[in-house]
Each structure stands twice: as structure tokens, then as C-alpha cells.
Design an enzyme around this catalytic site. Structure first.
Site, short mmCIF file in Angstrom:
data_model
loop_
_atom_site.label_atom_id
_atom_site.label_comp_id
_atom_site.label_asym_id
_atom_site.label_seq_id
_atom_site.Cartn_x
_atom_site.Cartn_y
_atom_site.Cartn_z
N GLU A 51 7.39 2.87 -9.23
CA GLU A 51 8.11 2.19 -8.15
C GLU A 51 8.13 0.68 -8.40
O GLU A 51 7.24 0.14 -9.06
CB GLU A 51 7.40 2.50 -6.81
CG GLU A 51 8.09 1.86 -5.61
CD GLU A 51 7.54 2.37 -4.27
OE1 GLU A 51 6.48 3.03 -4.26
OE2 GLU A 51 8.19 2.10 -3.24
N ASN A 197 13.54 8.96 0.67
CA ASN A 197 12.10 9.08 0.53
C ASN A 197 11.43 8.83 1.89
O ASN A 197 11.79 7.87 2.59
CB ASN A 197 11.59 8.02 -0.46
CG ASN A 197 10.07 7.91 -0.48
OD1 ASN A 197 9.39 8.76 -1.03
ND2 ASN A 197 9.53 6.86 0.14
N GLU A 198 10.51 9.69 2.24
CA GLU A 198 9.75 9.52 3.49
C GLU A 198 10.68 9.12 4.64
O GLU A 198 10.51 8.08 5.28
CB GLU A 198 8.59 8.53 3.29
CG GLU A 198 7.60 9.05 2.26
CD GLU A 198 6.25 8.33 2.23
OE1 GLU A 198 6.10 7.28 2.87
OE2 GLU A 198 5.34 8.84 1.54
N TYR A 264 -1.88 11.86 0.14
CA TYR A 264 -2.81 11.00 -0.60
C TYR A 264 -4.25 11.30 -0.19
O TYR A 264 -4.52 11.63 0.96
CB TYR A 264 -2.50 9.52 -0.30
CG TYR A 264 -1.26 9.01 -1.01
CD1 TYR A 264 -1.32 8.55 -2.31
CD2 TYR A 264 -0.02 9.01 -0.37
CE1 TYR A 264 -0.19 8.08 -2.97
CE2 TYR A 264 1.12 8.55 -1.03
CZ TYR A 264 1.03 8.09 -2.33
OH TYR A 264 2.15 7.64 -2.98
N GLU A 320 4.31 12.77 -4.46
CA GLU A 320 3.36 11.64 -4.34
C GLU A 320 2.00 12.22 -3.98
O GLU A 320 1.83 12.83 -2.92
CB GLU A 320 3.82 10.64 -3.27
CG GLU A 320 5.02 9.82 -3.72
CD GLU A 320 5.38 8.67 -2.78
OE1 GLU A 320 4.46 8.11 -2.12
OE2 GLU A 320 6.57 8.35 -2.69
N GLN A 369 0.45 6.11 -8.99
CA GLN A 369 1.68 5.94 -9.71
C GLN A 369 1.37 5.77 -11.20
O GLN A 369 0.22 5.74 -11.57
CB GLN A 369 2.46 4.74 -9.18
CG GLN A 369 2.90 4.93 -7.72
CD GLN A 369 3.91 3.85 -7.25
OE1 GLN A 369 4.34 3.01 -8.02
NE2 GLN A 369 4.24 3.91 -5.97
O1 AHR Z 1 3.17 5.10 -3.46
C1 AHR Z 1 3.18 4.10 -2.51
C2 AHR Z 1 4.01 4.46 -1.29
O2 AHR Z 1 3.42 5.54 -0.63
C3 AHR Z 1 5.42 4.92 -1.55
O3 AHR Z 1 6.31 3.88 -1.68
C4 AHR Z 1 5.73 5.70 -0.31
O4 AHR Z 1 6.67 6.73 -0.55
C5 AHR Z 1 4.38 6.22 0.14
O5 AHR Z 1 4.15 5.98 1.46
#
Ligand code: AHR
Length: 516
Positions: A51, A197-198, A264, A320, A369
Site C-alpha cells: 500500500e 476496500n473496507e 489483524y 489483510e 504488508q
Molecule cells: O494495512 C493497513 C490498513 O489496515 C489498510 O489500509 C486497511 O485496509 C486496514 O484497515
């Protein structure tokens, strides 16, 4: 204490921890069912995410053609070489949150004429648009990967999205001419395209119902030229938002090919406050336990998808995942720069094992990432790079790409620390195209070795060899510009006897065995 353990292919096993004094060595058993092979472990599970965030693109990948750092058309040779070695199959770009504010026209044409914007999501720094579509496609080609481009649904129009797709893929027409004038006559293959995205958050704070309608609308205008195919991936749920998955698949399944999921591992809860390199056993145990939650999440999201898509046409793209700690002290908090230790290596192994269990539905995943951001493969420091412990685990799992999953069940004692309790061994197994069987065993217990005795059904292996990754401390990491110390070395702790495989795993280790 008894613990119910969910193992591969959903089989439940009871694990018993012996009360009283804890032995320094534990015993576990496993069964690998080579006689009932499962689905393919899709190579796209090793997708990487890059990103426009912090030093993920600029510095990390792109240094520019005039840099003293050796580069090819602006991309640093050391990083590209390391990514090639990893066999990165797909790269997702330009975001993340960045994608829903990205206007592709700002990243084409002469670099000096490209507008300099503010990266509003990530640190409020300037975004020079130096790396745009042509540069990204060059990166993908240099790495030997495929592109996964995320479109702008948040503040872009369907027309802008459609024109970007046409610019990249059309064999003829004005946009193809413009692409040729900018240096690339041939259309690019665009196998994967993300519909935002999101959308529940930075992509527009939409409700699931609205996001599903918007997805149907935008996806309608993403059209592949004759004879080509673009797989469209809908913006999926955050963590355990099952209503989102249900609504999106129910309403938009006719327009998309994949549905994403973001989860995450965030010890210490949100916003991330845990230190990435200075932690004790509590931090270790909490992190492992949270990483294992991916299994429950994928199980439940998949069950919803099964309801609407029993033939499994639509794949789940966990695009992600990874650890998210507090940014390193002294760095821009918006750059999400964190250290990468042995703990992250174990987190990576846990995820890659869980994805094996769900390989029927999970056809793609992307760790967040690729370089310098969150749980990175590679960290850079000026001209130097470090191949992180996470990178080393990805190297160990390379044989999993497009191999066939073999069901594995494990009965292991619990590893318990304070409020955190979990099975101490995480495992998966595959058979590659050459017939070699690979068994991954991760010992999450940082204090005890684990001897795993594995029954192999439908498999008569003659030799076992392997690699092990561990370190003296949980916080061990790899330095810049020096040989990595948290890296796989030859493993001699496994043997085959009487049709059984026995492996003694060091505490806090990842072992990859090869059976021939
Ligand atoms: O990876 C960092 C961020 O986490 C990304 O931009 C977003 O999609 C997520 O919230």
C-alpha cells in the site's frame, strides 16, 4: 484441565494437560491422512499487500532510477531479488484505505507533471504519485507476480473505475492509445480487481446493505476484454462481522468472484498499543491466542458463504492479516512501522496452517504488508535490508504452493499462560506435485519442547528431513545488512520408525518436514 481442540478438517479431539508440575517436554500425537487428500493449497494464499503507506512503496520498493541504491527502473534490486526468491504469486495494490481515495489518472504520464497529494490516511505526508499504474505493473513483472488492483469505490465513480480497467486491459481504443503513448503498447493482464476496500470503514463507512448495492453497481462496469477474465473481489467483513458477509454474499454473489475478510492480530486491543519487540510471555501468549482466532473466523464466515454458495464458486480472500502493534517509538505513527520477531514467525505459521484447513474456501490471502509496514516480509533501513522472521517462514512454506492438502488432526497439551490457553501445537500437511509430503509443525509453547508422534495413513515414507526455525529468545529478530539469525536451519529431530513419524520440536519453533 481438559481442552477441546479444533483440528484440521473440523475434527474435534480432546487434549489433556497433566495437573501438577509441568514437564519441560510435552507429548502430542497427530494423524496425517494421505489416503484422503483434500483441496489444493492455492499459491495465491501467499499473496502480498503493498500500500501507499509509510515506507511501504517509497524507500521500501521504489528508490527511483537515480538512486545510489542499485535499482531497475527505480525499484531496488535487493528487495526485488528477495521477493523473487519468495515466489510471490500476486501483489495487491494501491491499498488498503489508500485505494478508496486513489485517482489513477494522477499516477500516469510524465512524473514531473503528476499532482502531489496528501496521503490523508497515512501520516498526512505528501504522495508524489511517482509510482502509478505503469510502475506498479513493472514491479509485478520484475517480481514475476500477478497484479491485484483495488479500485476506488469510496470517492471515485463507476466511470473512473471502468476507465482504469479499460486503460490497463484494452487492446484498442483511445485509452489503449494513451497507454501506448505512456510507454506500454500491450495491454496488461488484470486477473484480480478489488471492488473497493473496507467499505464498512475507510472505504466509505457504508452499511452492509448499501455496500452490497454499491458493489453490484461498480462491479457491473468492470469488464474484461474478450478472451480475458478479471476476477472481482468484493470488500468483505471486518473480523467477526457475520452480518456483513451474509448481506454481501446474498446480494452481490452474482457480480463477484471473491469476498474478502480482514482480521489483524492485535495484542492489547484496539488501537494497537503493544510493543513489537519488547514483550514478555504474556505478550507472546496473547498474540498466539489471537492469531489462532483466524480459524474460528474463517470457519464461521465460510459457513455463511456455504449457505448462499454451496458449490463454492466464490472464494474467500483473507486479503489483510498479520500482527499490528504500536508503531515503533520515534517513527511517524501513521507509517505503521514495527519490528518483526520470532513471535511474528510463529504467527505466520499459525495462519498458513489454518488456511490449509480451509483451503476449500480460502483461495487467496495477503499478509499485511510486504515491505516496511506492519508484519512485513522485508524491512529496509537506507541501503540495507532485513529479511524478517516472517519472510523466513514464508520461505519454509514455499512447497505448499499449489500442493494438495492432506488432512491432519493433532492432540496436543494446552499451552496456558494467565488467561490465555490454546493447543500448543499447530500443524498442516500437503503433498506436492512431485509426491513429496510436507508436514508443518509449530510449537507455540515458549518453554517446553514437544514431541509429536504422527501416524501416517496411506503413506509409506522412507526418509524424513526438515528445517527448523527458532531462536534463544521470543524477541529475537533479524538485523539489517547481516545474515539473518532467525532463519531455518537443518532439522535432525525427526525419525521414521514402525510407520510412525516422531519429531521433537524445540520450544517456540516452526518445523517443516519433508517425507519421501
Ligand atoms: O494495512 C493497513 C490498513 O489496515 C489498510 O489500509 C486497511 O485496509 C486496514 O484497515
Amino acid at each position: 484441565m481438559k481442552l477441546r481442540v479444533m483440528t484440521a478438517f473440523g475434527i474435534l479431539a480432546a487434549a489433556v494437560a497433566v495437573p501438577g508440575a509441568a514437564p519441560a517436554q510435552t507429548q502430542a500425537t497427530a494423524v496425517v491422512r494421505a489416503d484422503t487428500p483434500g483441496p489444493v493449497y492455492d499459491r495465491r494464499i501467499f499473496t502480498q499487500f503493498a500500500e501507499h503507506l509509510g515506507k511501504g512503496i517509497y524507500d521500501g520498493l521504489w528508490v527511483g532510477p537515480d538512486s545510489p541504491i542499485p535499482n531497475t527502473r527505480g525499484f531496488r534490486n535487493d528487495v526485488i531479488a528477495a521477493l523473487k526468491q519468495l515466489g510471490v504469486p500476486v501483489i495487491r495494490w494501491p491499498g488498503g484505505c489508500f485505494a478508496d481515495e486513489y485517482h489513477w489518472r494522477e499516477g500516469i504520464g510524465p512524473k514531473t507533471k503528476r499532482p502531489v497529494k496528501i496521503n490523508t490516511h497515512w501520516g498526512g505526508v505528501t504522495e508524489p504519485n511517482t509510482v502509478g499504474t505503469h510502475e506498479f505493473m513493472d514491479l509485478v513483472e520484475q517480481v514475476g507476480a500477478e497484479p491485484y488492483v483495488s479500485g476506488n469505490v469510496g470517492n471515485g465513480s463507476p466511470q473512473e473505475m471502468a476507465e482504469w480497467v479499460e486503460y490497463m486491459t484494452a487492446p484498442a481504443g483511445s485509452l489503449a492509445d494513451e497507454r501506448a503513448a505512456n510507454g506500454h503498447k500491450a495491454p496488461w493482464a488484470l486477473p484480480y480487481f478489488g471492488i473497493g476496500n473496507e467499505l464498512w470503514g475507510c472505504g466509505g463507512n457504508m452499511r452492509a446493505e448499501y455496500a452490497a448495492d454499491v458493489t453490484r453497481r461498480y462491479a457491473t462496469f468492470v469488464k474484461a476484454p474478450a478472451g480475458t477474465r478479471i476476477l472481482k473481489i468484493a470488500s468483505g467483513a471486518n473480523v467477526d462481522d457475520y452480518k456483513w458477509t451474509e448481506t454481501m454474499i446474498r446480494e452481490a454473489k452474482g457480480q463477484v468472484d471473491g469476498l474478502s475478510l480482514h482480521y489483524y492480530t492485535v495484542p492489547g486491543s484496539w488501537p494497537p498499543r503493544a510493543n513489537s519487540s519488547d514483550f514478555g510471555e504474556d505478550g507472546w501468549a496473547e498474540t498466539m491466542s489471537l492469531a489462532l482466532r483466524m480459524d474460528e473466523l474463517v470457519t464461521k464466515h465460510s459457513a455463511i458463504m456455504d449457505k448462499y454458495d454451496p458449490e463454492k464458486r466464490i472464494f474467500l480472500a483473507v486479503d489483510e492479516w498479520g500482527t499490528w502493534y504500536a508503531s515503533d517509538p520515534g517513527t511517524n505513527p501513521g507509517f505503521l512501522r514495527q519490528h518483526n520477531t520470532l513471535r511474528d514467525a510463529l504467527v505466520a505459521a499459525v495462519h498458513l496452517n489454518i488456511f490449509a484447513k480451509h483451503a476449500d474456501r480460502v483461495k487467496m490471502s495477503a499478509i499485511a504488508q510486504m515491505v516496511n509496514v506492519l508484519q512485513a516480509m522485508i524491512l529496509t533501513d537506507g541501503a540495507k535490508i532485513a529479511l524478517t522472521p516472517t519472510y523466513q517462514v514464508f520461505m519454509m512454506y514455499k512447497p505448499y504452493m499449489d500442493a494438495t492438502v492432506l488432512p491432519i488432526t493433532v492432540e496436543a497439551p494446552a499451552y496456558t499462560r494467565g488467561q490465555w490457553s490454546m493447543p500448543s501445537v499447530s500443524a498442516s500437511a500437503v503433498r506436492d506435485k512431485a509426491g513429496v509430503v510436507h508436514v508443518a509443525l509449530a510449537n507455540l509453547d515458549p518453554n517446553k519442547t514437544a514431541t509429536v508422534t504422527t501416524t501416517l495413513t496411506g503413506l509409506s515414507a522412507r526418509t524424513v528431513s526438515g528445517q527448523v526455525l527458532t531462536a534463544p529468545t521470543m524477541t529475537a529478530t533479524n538485523g539489517y545488512g547481516v545474515a539473518p539469525t532467525v532463519a531455518p536451519v537443518r532439522f535432525t529431530g525427526a525419525k521414521l520408525a514402525g510407520g510412525k513419524l516422531t519429531a521433537t520440536l524445540p520450544a517456540k519453533s516452526v518445523v517443516m518436514l519433508e517425507l519421501r
